[in-house]
Design an enzyme around this catalytic site. Structure first.
Site, PDB file in Angstrom:
ATOM      1  N   ARG A  37     -32.449  19.252  -0.251  1.00  0.00           N
ATOM      2  CA  ARG A  37     -31.929  19.088   0.694  1.00  0.00           C
ATOM      3  C   ARG A  37     -32.392  17.941   1.525  1.00  0.00           C
ATOM      4  NH1 ARG A  37     -32.951  24.624   0.628  1.00  0.00           N
ATOM      5  NH2 ARG A  37     -31.110  25.768   0.067  1.00  0.00           N
ATOM      6  N   LYS A  49     -25.230   5.346   5.267  1.00  0.00           N
ATOM      7  CA  LYS A  49     -23.963   5.767   4.507  1.00  0.00           C
ATOM      8  C   LYS A  49     -24.120   5.779   2.860  1.00  0.00           C
ATOM      9  CE  LYS A  49     -20.064   4.623   7.659  1.00  0.00           C
ATOM     10  NZ  LYS A  49     -18.677   3.718   7.488  1.00  0.00           N
ATOM     11  N   GLU A  62     -19.453 -10.491   3.915  1.00  0.00           N
ATOM     12  CA  GLU A  62     -19.711  -9.470   4.886  1.00  0.00           C
ATOM     13  C   GLU A  62     -20.788 -10.408   6.069  1.00  0.00           C
ATOM     14  OE1 GLU A  62     -18.644  -6.617   5.038  1.00  0.00           O
ATOM     15  OE2 GLU A  62     -18.303  -6.027   3.185  1.00  0.00           O
ATOM     16  N   LYS A  92     -25.934  -5.710  11.942  1.00  0.00           N
ATOM     17  CA  LYS A  92     -25.640  -4.193  11.350  1.00  0.00           C
ATOM     18  C   LYS A  92     -26.468  -3.110  12.032  1.00  0.00           C
ATOM     19  CE  LYS A  92     -24.104  -1.168   8.048  1.00  0.00           C
ATOM     20  NZ  LYS A  92     -23.578  -0.874   6.810  1.00  0.00           N
ATOM     21  N   GLU A 117     -20.412   6.826  13.356  1.00  0.00           N
ATOM     22  CA  GLU A 117     -18.977   5.925  13.603  1.00  0.00           C
ATOM     23  C   GLU A 117     -17.998   6.629  14.387  1.00  0.00           C
ATOM     24  OE1 GLU A 117     -18.031   4.015   9.782  1.00  0.00           O
ATOM     25  OE2 GLU A 117     -15.668   3.997  10.524  1.00  0.00           O
ATOM     26  N   ARG A 147     -19.113   1.384  15.397  1.00  0.00           N
ATOM     27  CA  ARG A 147     -19.298   1.284  13.971  1.00  0.00           C
ATOM     28  C   ARG A 147     -18.223   0.944  13.386  1.00  0.00           C
ATOM     29  NH1 ARG A 147     -23.809   4.146  10.066  1.00  0.00           N
ATOM     30  NH2 ARG A 147     -23.296   2.971   8.311  1.00  0.00           N
ATOM     31  N   ASN A 183     -15.684  -2.686  10.208  1.00  0.00           N
ATOM     32  CA  ASN A 183     -14.705  -2.712   9.186  1.00  0.00           C
ATOM     33  C   ASN A 183     -13.671  -3.760   9.393  1.00  0.00           C
ATOM     34  OD1 ASN A 183     -15.686  -0.171   8.092  1.00  0.00           O
ATOM     35  ND2 ASN A 183     -14.547   1.046   9.740  1.00  0.00           N
ATOM     36  N   HIS A 237     -11.541  -4.925   6.628  1.00  0.00           N
ATOM     37  CA  HIS A 237     -11.753  -3.689   5.618  1.00  0.00           C
ATOM     38  C   HIS A 237     -10.596  -2.925   5.396  1.00  0.00           C
ATOM     39  CE1 HIS A 237     -15.817  -4.882   5.701  1.00  0.00           C
ATOM     40  NE2 HIS A 237     -16.071  -3.992   4.704  1.00  0.00           N
ATOM     41  N   HIS A 270      -9.304  -2.959   1.782  1.00  0.00           N
ATOM     42  CA  HIS A 270      -9.143  -1.656   0.960  1.00  0.00           C
ATOM     43  C   HIS A 270      -7.938  -1.362   0.147  1.00  0.00           C
ATOM     44  CE1 HIS A 270     -13.174   0.022   3.235  1.00  0.00           C
ATOM     45  NE2 HIS A 270     -13.214  -0.349   2.152  1.00  0.00           N
ATOM     46  N   HIS A 304     -15.472  -6.452  -4.011  1.00  0.00           N
ATOM     47  CA  HIS A 304     -15.250  -6.075  -2.626  1.00  0.00           C
ATOM     48  C   HIS A 304     -15.302  -7.128  -1.375  1.00  0.00           C
ATOM     49  CE1 HIS A 304     -15.362  -3.350   0.811  1.00  0.00           C
ATOM     50  NE2 HIS A 304     -16.492  -3.755   1.358  1.00  0.00           N
TER      51      HIS A 304
HETATM   52  P1  NAD Z   1     -22.976  -3.563  -7.594  1.00  0.00           P
HETATM   53  O1  NAD Z   1     -24.065  -2.866  -7.134  1.00  0.00           O
HETATM   54  O2  NAD Z   1     -22.109  -3.158  -8.573  1.00  0.00           O
HETATM   55  O3  NAD Z   1     -23.710  -4.892  -7.951  1.00  0.00           O
HETATM   56  C1  NAD Z   1     -22.820  -5.999  -8.343  1.00  0.00           C
HETATM   57  C2  NAD Z   1     -23.428  -6.588  -9.829  1.00  0.00           C
HETATM   58  O4  NAD Z   1     -24.436  -7.574  -9.745  1.00  0.00           O
HETATM   59  C3  NAD Z   1     -23.755  -5.470 -10.951  1.00  0.00           C
HETATM   60  O5  NAD Z   1     -23.540  -5.846 -12.137  1.00  0.00           O
HETATM   61  C4  NAD Z   1     -25.316  -5.478 -10.853  1.00  0.00           C
HETATM   62  O6  NAD Z   1     -26.008  -4.947 -11.877  1.00  0.00           O
HETATM   63  C5  NAD Z   1     -25.319  -7.012 -10.641  1.00  0.00           C
HETATM   64  N1  NAD Z   1     -26.859  -7.136 -10.039  1.00  0.00           N
HETATM   65  C6  NAD Z   1     -27.317  -6.775  -8.736  1.00  0.00           C
HETATM   66  N2  NAD Z   1     -28.228  -7.584  -8.357  1.00  0.00           N
HETATM   67  C7  NAD Z   1     -28.645  -8.397  -9.040  1.00  0.00           C
HETATM   68  C8  NAD Z   1     -29.495  -9.575  -9.180  1.00  0.00           C
HETATM   69  N3  NAD Z   1     -30.325  -9.580  -8.514  1.00  0.00           N
HETATM   70  N4  NAD Z   1     -29.563 -10.359 -10.645  1.00  0.00           N
HETATM   71  C9  NAD Z   1     -28.696  -9.985 -11.426  1.00  0.00           C
HETATM   72  N5  NAD Z   1     -27.620  -9.328 -11.407  1.00  0.00           N
HETATM   73  C10 NAD Z   1     -27.554  -8.295 -10.288  1.00  0.00           C
HETATM   74  O7  NAD Z   1     -22.217  -4.259  -6.454  1.00  0.00           O
HETATM   75  P2  NAD Z   1     -22.434  -4.275  -4.851  1.00  0.00           P
HETATM   76  O8  NAD Z   1     -21.266  -5.270  -4.527  1.00  0.00           O
HETATM   77  O9  NAD Z   1     -23.763  -4.814  -4.426  1.00  0.00           O
HETATM   78  O10 NAD Z   1     -22.025  -2.972  -4.028  1.00  0.00           O
HETATM   79  C11 NAD Z   1     -20.699  -2.564  -4.098  1.00  0.00           C
HETATM   80  C12 NAD Z   1     -20.849  -1.081  -3.825  1.00  0.00           C
HETATM   81  O11 NAD Z   1     -21.416  -0.886  -2.416  1.00  0.00           O
HETATM   82  C13 NAD Z   1     -19.712  -0.336  -3.780  1.00  0.00           C
HETATM   83  O12 NAD Z   1     -19.790   0.849  -4.346  1.00  0.00           O
HETATM   84  C14 NAD Z   1     -19.547  -0.156  -2.207  1.00  0.00           C
HETATM   85  O13 NAD Z   1     -18.663   1.067  -1.887  1.00  0.00           O
HETATM   86  C15 NAD Z   1     -20.802  -0.031  -1.640  1.00  0.00           C
HETATM   87  N6  NAD Z   1     -20.917  -0.229  -0.295  1.00  0.00           N
HETATM   88  C16 NAD Z   1     -21.411   0.615   0.324  1.00  0.00           C
HETATM   89  C17 NAD Z   1     -21.594   0.340   1.960  1.00  0.00           C
HETATM   90  C18 NAD Z   1     -22.362   1.403   3.013  1.00  0.00           C
HETATM   91  O14 NAD Z   1     -22.528   1.222   3.816  1.00  0.00           O
HETATM   92  N7  NAD Z   1     -22.978   2.422   2.110  1.00  0.00           N
HETATM   93  C19 NAD Z   1     -21.362  -0.902   2.439  1.00  0.00           C
HETATM   94  C20 NAD Z   1     -20.564  -1.793   1.535  1.00  0.00           C
HETATM   95  C21 NAD Z   1     -20.442  -1.485  -0.034  1.00  0.00           C
HETATM   96  N1  GLY Z   2     -20.113  -0.687   5.598  1.00  0.00           N
HETATM   97  C1  GLY Z   2     -19.576  -0.253   6.948  1.00  0.00           C
HETATM   98  C2  GLY Z   2     -20.604   0.724   7.618  1.00  0.00           C
HETATM   99  O1  GLY Z   2     -21.814   0.757   7.094  1.00  0.00           O
HETATM  100  O2  GLY Z   2     -20.405   1.310   8.469  1.00  0.00           O
END
Ligand code: NAD
Ligand code: GLY
Length: 362
Positions: free
Chosen positions: A122, A144, A186, A228, A238, A242, A246, A249, A253, A266
């Site tokens: 939990r 998130k 971003e 942020k 949100e 917040r 977006n 986005h 999206h 992304h």
């Molecule tokens: P990712 O986590 O897939 O990383 C991209 C690639 O880079 C992967 O192949 C990873 O292994 C590689 N990598 C990461 N760090 C590295 C490093 N330092 N050296 C070499 N390789 C490295 O992609 P991302 O763009 O970081 O994240 C995308 C995800 O984030 C999506 O699922 C999206 O929904 C999520 N997201 C969440 C929020 C949130 O607020 N929670 C906001 C934006 C995006």
């Molecule tokens: N990535 C948008 C948020 O965290 O609200």
């Protein structure tokens, strides 16, 4: 070495530490131990090969017994199957309520490990050590977390704030250039919605902006994190501002969905979405002329795409209308001028079509 600590003022506040070389001395940035004995590190092979050793050493130096688990790389890791495997692994440790989960990787790992932490016993503490620019300035901050279903992305999730975020800009030296540029989208977004100095810094020296061994990127990341942190602290769940995060986005999206998340990173889709939103802002008179051109120029300077592949506008608008954030009719985040944005009811379809057509034209 410049190290900046930005506080995120949520109910249980935490710091985002931004600098270079931070994971070589991770124990310094850990929050107070609070009886933890074990740390379960969730990571992925391309990251682990560079950073598992220093992160393990840092956690051990803080007196923790470290367990490490790789998950498959990329978006498919945000699945029920991988989640189930992580629960089994935590049970085998066994990881108790007072222990710590550490997410070491990009946004996929921070979203997944964050959700595991939100639900294990939990809720246990999670520390994020983001290693993509996107995760450092966005995914790891604000709580998130979530995974994907076949029916859609991020459909299962929880708000679960980390106890600390350690954003080591030096880790970006091993990040593929395309990923770094995607994360820059971003950062640029934070410039358009709140902090226009970000835009000035990138325009002045786009090469330095993308150099993880220099100070400009540290400064940009610090500024984006501050934007942020401010926005999240004012509206954790949100219900209001917040949504400004977006910006770019809604269309972004839709482009990702219609191309099955394979065509664009992304951040690339968000960049195209910002160009669309800037054009809509001008067409509706919300922004003065010039915003669209400036957006195009800045995206070009950092090597982000400015032209979308051809898309069917009916399909795009249908996907936009299905966005899980849509409540009372389609709304868009528009930029009123660099550094200021607002959520507005979507304008007439004719204007949206003009902006979408413009995005596909060379
Ligand atoms: P990712 O986590 O897939 O990383 C991209 C690639 O880079 C992967 O192949 C990873 O292994 C590689 N990598 C990461 N760090 C590295 C490093 N330092 N050296 C070499 N390789 C490295 O992609 P991302 O763009 O970081 O994240 C995308 C995800 O984030 C999506 O699922 C999206 O929904 C999520 N997201 C969440 C929020 C949130 O607020 N929670 C906001 C934006 C995006
Ligand atoms: N990535 C948008 C948020 O965290 O609200």
């Amino acid at each position: 070495m410049t190290v900046e600590r930005i506080a995120v003022g949520v109910a249980t506040p935490y710091d985002v530490t931004v600098g270079r070389g931070l994971i070589d001395d991770l124990s310094r940035w850990l929050p107070a131990a609070g009886g933890r004995r074990r740390a379960a590190v969730v990571t992925t092979a391309p990251v682990a090969q560079h950073y598992a050793a220093p992160v393990t050493a840092g956690l051990e130096a803080a007196g923790l017994v470290v367990y490490l688990q790789d998950v498959p790389d990329g978006e498919p890791a945000k699945s029920l199957a991988v989640l189930g495997g992580l629960y089994d692994w935590l049970a085998s440790i066994p990881l108790g309520r007072g222990d710590l989960i550490v997410a070491l990787g990009g946004g996929v790992v921070t979203d997944l490990a964050g959700f595991v932490a939100a639900t294990w016993h939990r809720g246990v503490r999670v520390m994020h050590v983001p290693t993509t620019l996107l995760a450092q300035v966005d995914a790891a901050i604000g709580g998130k977390t979530g995974i994907n279903l076949v029916a859609g992305k991020n459909l299962v999730g929880a708000f679960h704030q980390p106890v600390a975020v350690v954003a080591d800009i030096a880790t970006l030296e091993t990040l593929p250039a395309r990923e770094l540029r995607a994360g820059m989208a971003e950062v640029i977004k934070c410039g358009f919605i709140r902090d226009p100095i970000i835009l000035d810094l990138i325009e002045r020296d786009p090469v330095a902006a993308l150099d993880p061994s220099g100070d400009v990127l540290v400064e940009l990341a610090r500024r984006a994190v501050a934007v942020k942190a401010q926005i999240v602290a004012a509206d954790v769940f949100e219900r209001g501002d917040r949504a400004l995060l977006n910006y770019g986005h809604t269309l972004g999206h839709a482009l990702e969905t219609l191309t099955a998340y394979t065509r664009y990173r992304h951040g690339e889709a968000v960049g195209l979405g910002m160009r669309f939103a800037a054009h809509v802002s001008e067409l509706t008179g919300v922004a003065a002329p010039g915003l669209h051109d400036r957006t195009t120029r800045i995206l070009t300077k950092v090597g982000l795409p400015i032209v979308a592949d051809p898309v069917d506008s009916d399909e795009v608008f249908a996907v936009m209308a299905r966005d899980k954030k849509v409540r009372d009719g389609l709304q868009l985040v528009l930029c009123t001028r660099p550094g200021e944005a607002d959520v507005v009811a979507a304008p007439a379809r004719r204007l949206l079509t003009t902006a979408l057509t413009g995005l596909q034209r060379r």
